[in-house]
Design a protein around this motif. Sequence first.
Motif, PDB file in Angstrom:
ATOM      1  N   ILE A  73       0.816  -1.221   0.000  1.00  0.00           N
ATOM      2  CA  ILE A  73       0.000   0.000   0.000  1.00  0.00           C
ATOM      3  C   ILE A  73       0.846   1.266   0.000  1.00  0.00           C
ATOM      4  O   ILE A  73       0.350   2.351  -0.294  1.00  0.00           O
ATOM      5  N   ARG A  74       2.144   1.173   0.330  1.00  0.00           N
ATOM      6  CA  ARG A  74       2.979   2.369   0.377  1.00  0.00           C
ATOM      7  C   ARG A  74       3.533   2.769  -0.992  1.00  0.00           C
ATOM      8  O   ARG A  74       4.109   3.844  -1.128  1.00  0.00           O
ATOM      9  N   SER A  75       3.370   1.930  -1.973  1.00  0.00           N
ATOM     10  CA  SER A  75       3.906   2.256  -3.295  1.00  0.00           C
ATOM     11  C   SER A  75       3.133   3.427  -3.900  1.00  0.00           C
ATOM     12  O   SER A  75       1.939   3.603  -3.659  1.00  0.00           O
ATOM     13  N   SER A  76       3.821   4.219  -4.703  1.00  0.00           N
ATOM     14  CA  SER A  76       3.184   5.386  -5.328  1.00  0.00           C
ATOM     15  C   SER A  76       2.064   4.957  -6.272  1.00  0.00           C
ATOM     16  O   SER A  76       1.028   5.618  -6.362  1.00  0.00           O
ATOM     17  N   GLU A  77       2.249   3.842  -6.961  1.00  0.00           N
ATOM     18  CA  GLU A  77       1.212   3.364  -7.875  1.00  0.00           C
ATOM     19  C   GLU A  77      -0.056   2.997  -7.128  1.00  0.00           C
ATOM     20  O   GLU A  77      -1.170   3.315  -7.549  1.00  0.00           O
ATOM     21  N   SER A  78       0.117   2.333  -5.970  1.00  0.00           N
ATOM     22  CA  SER A  78      -1.039   1.943  -5.179  1.00  0.00           C
ATOM     23  C   SER A  78      -1.770   3.168  -4.634  1.00  0.00           C
ATOM     24  O   SER A  78      -3.000   3.222  -4.638  1.00  0.00           O
ATOM     25  N   ARG A  79      -1.009   4.182  -4.200  1.00  0.00           N
ATOM     26  CA  ARG A  79      -1.637   5.379  -3.657  1.00  0.00           C
ATOM     27  C   ARG A  79      -2.435   6.123  -4.725  1.00  0.00           C
ATOM     28  O   ARG A  79      -3.512   6.648  -4.469  1.00  0.00           O
ATOM     29  N   ARG A  80      -1.904   6.172  -5.951  1.00  0.00           N
ATOM     30  CA  ARG A  80      -2.595   6.888  -7.028  1.00  0.00           C
ATOM     31  C   ARG A  80      -3.890   6.194  -7.443  1.00  0.00           C
ATOM     32  O   ARG A  80      -4.857   6.847  -7.816  1.00  0.00           O
ATOM     33  N   SER A  81      -3.899   4.883  -7.378  1.00  0.00           N
ATOM     34  CA  SER A  81      -5.052   4.135  -7.878  1.00  0.00           C
ATOM     35  C   SER A  81      -6.158   3.964  -6.855  1.00  0.00           C
ATOM     36  O   SER A  81      -7.266   3.580  -7.199  1.00  0.00           O
ATOM     37  N   ARG A  82      -5.893   4.274  -5.596  1.00  0.00           N
ATOM     38  CA  ARG A  82      -6.895   4.046  -4.552  1.00  0.00           C
ATOM     39  C   ARG A  82      -7.936   5.162  -4.518  1.00  0.00           C
ATOM     40  O   ARG A  82      -7.613   6.342  -4.662  1.00  0.00           O
ATOM     41  N   THR A  83      -9.170   4.756  -4.273  1.00  0.00           N
ATOM     42  CA  THR A  83     -10.229   5.707  -3.958  1.00  0.00           C
ATOM     43  C   THR A  83     -10.357   5.795  -2.448  1.00  0.00           C
ATOM     44  O   THR A  83      -9.723   5.035  -1.702  1.00  0.00           O
ATOM     45  N   ILE A  84     -11.188   6.700  -1.955  1.00  0.00           N
ATOM     46  CA  ILE A  84     -11.388   6.803  -0.509  1.00  0.00           C
ATOM     47  C   ILE A  84     -12.001   5.523   0.039  1.00  0.00           C
ATOM     48  O   ILE A  84     -11.679   5.090   1.145  1.00  0.00           O
ATOM     49  N   ALA A  85     -12.885   4.895  -0.762  1.00  0.00           N
ATOM     50  CA  ALA A  85     -13.476   3.636  -0.314  1.00  0.00           C
ATOM     51  C   ALA A  85     -12.403   2.559  -0.166  1.00  0.00           C
ATOM     52  O   ALA A  85     -12.434   1.754   0.774  1.00  0.00           O
ATOM     53  N   ASP A  86     -11.452   2.538  -1.099  1.00  0.00           N
ATOM     54  CA  ASP A  86     -10.350   1.580  -1.014  1.00  0.00           C
ATOM     55  C   ASP A  86      -9.551   1.785   0.269  1.00  0.00           C
ATOM     56  O   ASP A  86      -9.243   0.832   0.998  1.00  0.00           O
ATOM     57  N   SER A  87      -9.225   3.057   0.538  1.00  0.00           N
ATOM     58  CA  SER A  87      -8.411   3.361   1.725  1.00  0.00           C
ATOM     59  C   SER A  87      -9.136   2.972   3.008  1.00  0.00           C
ATOM     60  O   SER A  87      -8.529   2.450   3.943  1.00  0.00           O
ATOM     61  N   LEU A  88     -10.439   3.217   3.058  1.00  0.00           N
ATOM     62  CA  LEU A  88     -11.201   2.866   4.257  1.00  0.00           C
ATOM     63  C   LEU A  88     -11.258   1.354   4.455  1.00  0.00           C
ATOM     64  O   LEU A  88     -11.151   0.859   5.583  1.00  0.00           O
ATOM     65  N   ASP A  89     -11.430   0.624   3.358  1.00  0.00           N
ATOM     66  CA  ASP A  89     -11.452  -0.839   3.464  1.00  0.00           C
ATOM     67  C   ASP A  89     -10.100  -1.381   3.910  1.00  0.00           C
ATOM     68  O   ASP A  89     -10.019  -2.299   4.730  1.00  0.00           O
ATOM     69  N   LEU A  90      -9.031  -0.809   3.374  1.00  0.00           N
ATOM     70  CA  LEU A  90      -7.699  -1.251   3.775  1.00  0.00           C
ATOM     71  C   LEU A  90      -7.395  -0.859   5.217  1.00  0.00           C
ATOM     72  O   LEU A  90      -6.719  -1.595   5.939  1.00  0.00           O
ATOM     73  N   LEU A  91      -7.894   0.293   5.645  1.00  0.00           N
ATOM     74  CA  LEU A  91      -7.732   0.695   7.032  1.00  0.00           C
ATOM     75  C   LEU A  91      -8.454  -0.276   7.964  1.00  0.00           C
ATOM     76  O   LEU A  91      -7.946  -0.648   9.024  1.00  0.00           O
TER      77      LEU A  91
END
Length: 533
Positions: free
Chosen positions: A81-99
């Motif tokens: 999840i720390r990669s720049s590619e992963s950060r660019r492709s995530r939506t807020i919903a993605d981040s909340l699910d991963l959190l």
Amino acid sequence: MGIAMWETLEEADGLTREEAYERVLDAAYAEADQRWWDLPAGQSFALDWDDEFDDGESEARSRAAVDSASAYQLVGRLQNIRSSESRRSRTIADSLDLLRAAQRLASWAAARQAVLIADVFDHINAIDGTALGKPGEGGTSPDLSFTMAAEEIAPLLRVPGRAAQRMLGEALRLREDLPGTLEALDDGTISPTQAQVIVEESQCIPAETTAGFEDTVLETAGALTRPKLVRRCRQLREKLHPESIIERKARSMKDRRVAVEPEQDGMAWLSAYLPAEQAHGIFNRVDAAARSLQGPDEARTLSQLRADVFADVLTHTCAGDPKKGTGFRGVGATVFVTVPVMTLLGHTRADWQNPSAARGAEFDESAAVDLPASGAEAVAQSGEGAAPDLEGCENGYLNGHGPIDPETARNLAAHAPSFTRILVHPETGAVLSVGRDRYRPPKHLQDWVRTKSPTCIHPGCNRSSWSCEIDHLIPWAHGGQTSLTNLGPRCKRHHMMKTEGLWSIGQDASGTPNVTSLGGETYVEPPELPPPF
């Protein structure tokens, strides 16, 4: 998807472990992009990102996917999840699910840690009493086992001794008295914080009511914040507890205490564990005094005024300047402060390291400061003849805290009723060793040892050196010298552990002292930074 799969790939395709690992991750990421209902049963941790704001069904599916995922699947999702590619492709919903996934993984890890901490106690408790200095005993007492297990845990996890005792107590209670809470923590339905609240609030409940308390609390614990869970636990605790609150309060009052916790930038927290009516009474009195000082010409906020009133009541004496305080006077305070003498005189390091200045050349007498013997005057005076600019002067050192600014150090020294001189230059004649002439170090050598090491030198122990015993690193009986390099402060507990042979003391090839625990772990405490001179 795990170690077995890596080994299969290595054998089938002749890949290295790193290459096999990357291929497994690529497959996991590709799998994660599929719709959850297209995955085989039991592997549905892929989330449907396309319907993130639909009628709520996608959120429910995402939560169900996280809740049903194994620890290995959680790690796979969080791996990159720390990669720049992963950060660019995530939506807020993605981040909340991963959190949510990270929180569940933290709960799983906390449950495993609790089980392992309890295991350490079991291993220590099973050691023959002879190994713990109790000849003829087949085992050890639970109290001694608890203490030694906490001492084993503290340096390994890099936590203070009391924190290790708290962690051990919580782990044992989870395993022995609150198995449902431990299982919920392992499943991720409650967080480590929520589990800690349940442990703390159930401690004084009789054993016969603990199970009912736990079952009721767990019904809603996962959905509550810490304050709300604490409130609910206390309400339930009062209903179930057969002992009156009067009796419990009388017992709890034996644990009343005051604690200080250093903070950054020359600040610290001061807390007190008191009967509730006393704590609120103190706050209300401070609050009323602070509010009485408010006015159009008062620039301080209410919070700042409360802090100033509190400090003035407890520390200020009539010798201070009333214009700098709040007018509320209290008792004098005693602190241990180390101040370089050149800071007292207002000289910067560049000044006193200059050879020509050391010989007295171009010495500005107006910059010298005479310290009042009685402590009735301040070091720095306003207006003409003020103390020199302290920018560039060496900081002072407040025992138990750390560096403090030169002005504060000078002001404290100005009101000190007495001084302890510590000579550090070879030409001053300071005795930093008495060799084998005497066992007990002289007072000034003890002071220097405590200044050099502000806390107990046992790994993880934060007890102030001024309340410790002075210990010979190489024992006197084994030829150890009574010298600065062979002396260090140890609190009574860790001094006893060394003397009784419970923890062995040694040195590495470079001569750095180390200690080895009952479990065979060897620790080296990093040396303290040199004092400010």
